[in-house]
Design a protein around this motif. Structure first.
Motif, mmCIF file in Angstrom:
data_model
loop_
_atom_site.group_PDB
_atom_site.id
_atom_site.type_symbol
_atom_site.label_atom_id
_atom_site.label_comp_id
_atom_site.label_asym_id
_atom_site.label_seq_id
_atom_site.Cartn_x
_atom_site.Cartn_y
_atom_site.Cartn_z
ATOM 1 N N MET A 6 17.426 12.736 -5.869
ATOM 2 C CA MET A 6 16.988 11.982 -4.703
ATOM 3 C C MET A 6 16.447 12.914 -3.630
ATOM 4 S SD MET A 6 17.305 8.828 -5.431
ATOM 5 C CE MET A 6 16.973 8.164 -3.798
ATOM 6 N N ASN A 7 15.340 12.525 -3.008
ATOM 7 C CA ASN A 7 14.733 13.287 -1.925
ATOM 8 C C ASN A 7 14.919 12.565 -0.596
ATOM 9 O OD1 ASN A 7 13.658 15.203 -3.725
ATOM 10 N ND2 ASN A 7 11.814 13.954 -4.043
ATOM 11 N N LYS A 8 14.977 13.342 0.479
ATOM 12 C CA LYS A 8 14.855 12.743 1.795
ATOM 13 C C LYS A 8 13.394 12.363 2.001
ATOM 14 C CE LYS A 8 18.537 15.627 3.735
ATOM 15 N NZ LYS A 8 18.871 16.663 4.738
ATOM 16 N N GLU A 9 13.132 11.415 2.884
ATOM 17 C CA GLU A 9 11.747 11.000 3.116
ATOM 18 C C GLU A 9 10.933 12.190 3.627
ATOM 19 O OE1 GLU A 9 11.509 7.586 5.584
ATOM 20 O OE2 GLU A 9 12.235 6.232 4.035
ATOM 21 N N GLY A 10 9.829 12.449 2.964
ATOM 22 C CA GLY A 10 8.972 13.557 3.345
ATOM 23 C C GLY A 10 9.326 14.869 2.667
ATOM 24 N N GLU A 11 10.447 14.917 1.973
ATOM 25 C CA GLU A 11 10.881 16.141 1.306
ATOM 26 C C GLU A 11 10.187 16.271 -0.051
ATOM 27 O OE1 GLU A 11 15.181 18.276 0.699
ATOM 28 O OE2 GLU A 11 15.019 16.184 0.052
ATOM 29 N N GLY A 69 0.807 -1.213 0.000
ATOM 30 C CA GLY A 69 0.000 0.000 0.000
ATOM 31 C C GLY A 69 0.844 1.268 0.000
ATOM 32 N N LEU A 70 1.982 1.211 0.708
ATOM 33 C CA LEU A 70 2.868 2.374 0.759
ATOM 34 C C LEU A 70 3.501 2.689 -0.591
ATOM 35 C CD1 LEU A 70 4.737 1.898 4.168
ATOM 36 C CD2 LEU A 70 2.955 3.567 3.605
ATOM 37 N N LYS A 71 3.536 1.701 -1.488
ATOM 38 C CA LYS A 71 4.112 1.950 -2.810
ATOM 39 C C LYS A 71 3.313 2.978 -3.603
ATOM 40 C CE LYS A 71 7.707 -0.833 -2.849
ATOM 41 N NZ LYS A 71 7.804 -0.983 -1.394
ATOM 42 N N PHE A 72 2.119 3.331 -3.110
ATOM 43 C CA PHE A 72 1.317 4.356 -3.777
ATOM 44 C C PHE A 72 1.621 5.749 -3.240
ATOM 45 C CE2 PHE A 72 -0.872 0.442 -4.602
ATOM 46 C CZ PHE A 72 -1.366 0.592 -5.885
ATOM 47 N N ALA A 73 2.512 5.834 -2.244
ATOM 48 C CA ALA A 73 2.941 7.129 -1.711
ATOM 49 C C ALA A 73 4.201 7.571 -2.447
ATOM 50 C CB ALA A 73 3.207 7.015 -0.207
ATOM 51 N N ASN A 74 4.279 8.839 -2.794
ATOM 52 C CA ASN A 74 5.403 9.336 -3.585
ATOM 53 C C ASN A 74 6.747 9.132 -2.895
ATOM 54 O OD1 ASN A 74 3.673 10.123 -5.601
ATOM 55 N ND2 ASN A 74 3.817 12.315 -5.200
ATOM 56 N N TYR A 75 6.800 9.339 -1.574
ATOM 57 C CA TYR A 75 8.085 9.216 -0.888
ATOM 58 C C TYR A 75 8.628 7.790 -0.972
ATOM 59 C CZ TYR A 75 6.555 6.584 3.240
ATOM 60 O OH TYR A 75 6.103 5.604 4.083
ATOM 61 N N GLU A 76 7.737 6.816 -0.933
ATOM 62 C CA GLU A 76 8.160 5.418 -1.040
ATOM 63 C C GLU A 76 8.603 5.106 -2.465
ATOM 64 O OE1 GLU A 76 8.800 1.307 -0.144
ATOM 65 O OE2 GLU A 76 8.729 3.140 1.053
ATOM 66 N N ALA A 77 7.873 5.637 -3.433
ATOM 67 C CA ALA A 77 8.253 5.439 -4.834
ATOM 68 C C ALA A 77 9.623 6.039 -5.108
ATOM 69 C CB ALA A 77 7.204 6.070 -5.750
ATOM 70 N N ASP A 78 9.878 7.230 -4.550
ATOM 71 C CA ASP A 78 11.184 7.873 -4.735
ATOM 72 C C ASP A 78 12.311 7.043 -4.121
ATOM 73 O OD1 ASP A 78 9.769 9.932 -5.881
ATOM 74 O OD2 ASP A 78 9.953 11.298 -4.175
ATOM 75 N N SER A 79 12.027 6.423 -2.972
ATOM 76 C CA SER A 79 13.084 5.733 -2.226
ATOM 77 C C SER A 79 13.576 4.460 -2.901
ATOM 78 C CB SER A 79 12.594 5.400 -0.810
ATOM 79 O OG SER A 79 11.613 4.364 -0.836
ATOM 80 N N ILE A 80 12.748 3.857 -3.758
ATOM 81 C CA ILE A 80 13.158 2.606 -4.397
ATOM 82 C C ILE A 80 13.856 2.819 -5.735
ATOM 83 C CG2 ILE A 80 11.300 1.319 -3.254
ATOM 84 C CD1 ILE A 80 9.856 1.228 -5.973
ATOM 85 N N VAL A 81 14.007 4.077 -6.147
ATOM 86 C CA VAL A 81 14.631 4.360 -7.444
ATOM 87 C C VAL A 81 16.030 3.759 -7.559
ATOM 88 C CG1 VAL A 81 15.543 6.190 -8.923
ATOM 89 C CG2 VAL A 81 13.249 6.384 -7.984
ATOM 90 N N PRO A 82 16.922 3.938 -6.566
ATOM 91 C CA PRO A 82 18.259 3.332 -6.699
ATOM 92 C C PRO A 82 18.216 1.811 -6.840
ATOM 93 C CG PRO A 82 18.248 4.960 -4.937
ATOM 94 C CD PRO A 82 16.823 4.735 -5.327
ATOM 95 N N LEU A 83 17.277 1.170 -6.161
ATOM 96 C CA LEU A 83 17.172 -0.292 -6.214
ATOM 97 C C LEU A 83 16.783 -0.757 -7.612
ATOM 98 C CD1 LEU A 83 15.209 -0.864 -2.870
ATOM 99 C CD2 LEU A 83 17.675 -0.747 -3.203
ATOM 100 N N VAL A 84 15.749 -0.122 -8.157
ATOM 101 C CA VAL A 84 15.240 -0.521 -9.468
ATOM 102 C C VAL A 84 16.204 -0.106 -10.579
ATOM 103 C CG1 VAL A 84 13.348 -0.245 -11.122
ATOM 104 C CG2 VAL A 84 12.848 -0.411 -8.670
#
Length: 206
Positions: free
Chosen positions: A82-87, A46-61
């Motif tokens: 890259m953004n900090k979480e919540g930024e 469910g969190l994958k629909f939040a932008n901050y979570e989507a941003d955080s997985i960019v390096p992995l993918v």
């Protein structure tokens, strides 16, 4: 036979009886393990629909040979966005939109939640639950491969002597925990398969 065994252990010392009681919790533990997987998968999916979570997985993918094709911009271009979480930085968000970051994250979220639903079907369809656990095994193996492909999972060399392997960063510590999920998926798959085979045998006898 079971009553004889129970009586045998009850006649032993208090410590032995405690161990005997603990040994009876295997089914309770299995249920808790399966429920834990379902909760984690539905929540994280469910969190994958939040932008901050989507941003955080960019390096992995972006660094994964198996998944990098999903993005429009190759690694390591993401370093500048890259953004900090919540930024929230509009220019970074615009880059992620162009990169296809959010649709990829939404798709992953749907897949992860679907796995959770499949595993949760155990009471009524253990054979389906076993399939869900098998897919989770594949997902956990893919996630663990990020330890090899993603530079950000290791502490960077920015001054400290403790950097690189084996010093896991925050992202690395989260990923390595999937080794536990991998083991849990194997156990729940085996249990669901046994349950289905047992039910099938009973139906055949009937």
């Amino acid at each position: 036979m079971n009553s004889v065994v129970t009586t045998h252990w009850e006649s032993k010392s208090p410590i032995t009886r405690l161990y005997a009681m603990a040994a009876k919790l295997d089914r309770v533990g299995m249920g808790m393990l399966r429920l834990g997987l379902v909760v984690v998968l539905l929540w994280i999916g469910g969190l994958k629909f939040a932008n901050y979570e989507a941003d955080s997985i960019v390096p992995l993918v972006a660094n994964s040979p198996l998944m990098s094709y999903m993005y429009h911009h190759p690694a390591p271009e993401y370093h500048h966005y890259m953004n900090k979480e919540g930024e929230v930085i509009p220019a970074h968000h615009a880059w992620n939109v162009e990169n296809g970051t959010y649709p990829v994250s939404y798709g992953l979220g749907i897949v992860i939640m679907l796995i959770g639903v499949l595993i949760a079907s155990y009471p009524v369809a253990p054979q389906v639950s076993a399939v869900g656990s098998f897919i989770l095994i594949l997902m956990a193996c893919t996630t663990l491969s990020f330890l090899v492909t993603t530079p950000e999972v290791w502490v960077p060399a920015v001054g400290s002597a403790t950097h690189g392997f084996p010093y896991l960063s925050g992202a690395g510590r989260l990923i390595v925990k999937d080794s536990s999920m991998l083991g849990a998926a194997v156990v729940t798959m085996a249990d669901a398969a046994k349950t289905w085979l047992h039910r099938r045998t009973l139906c055949t006898r009937c």
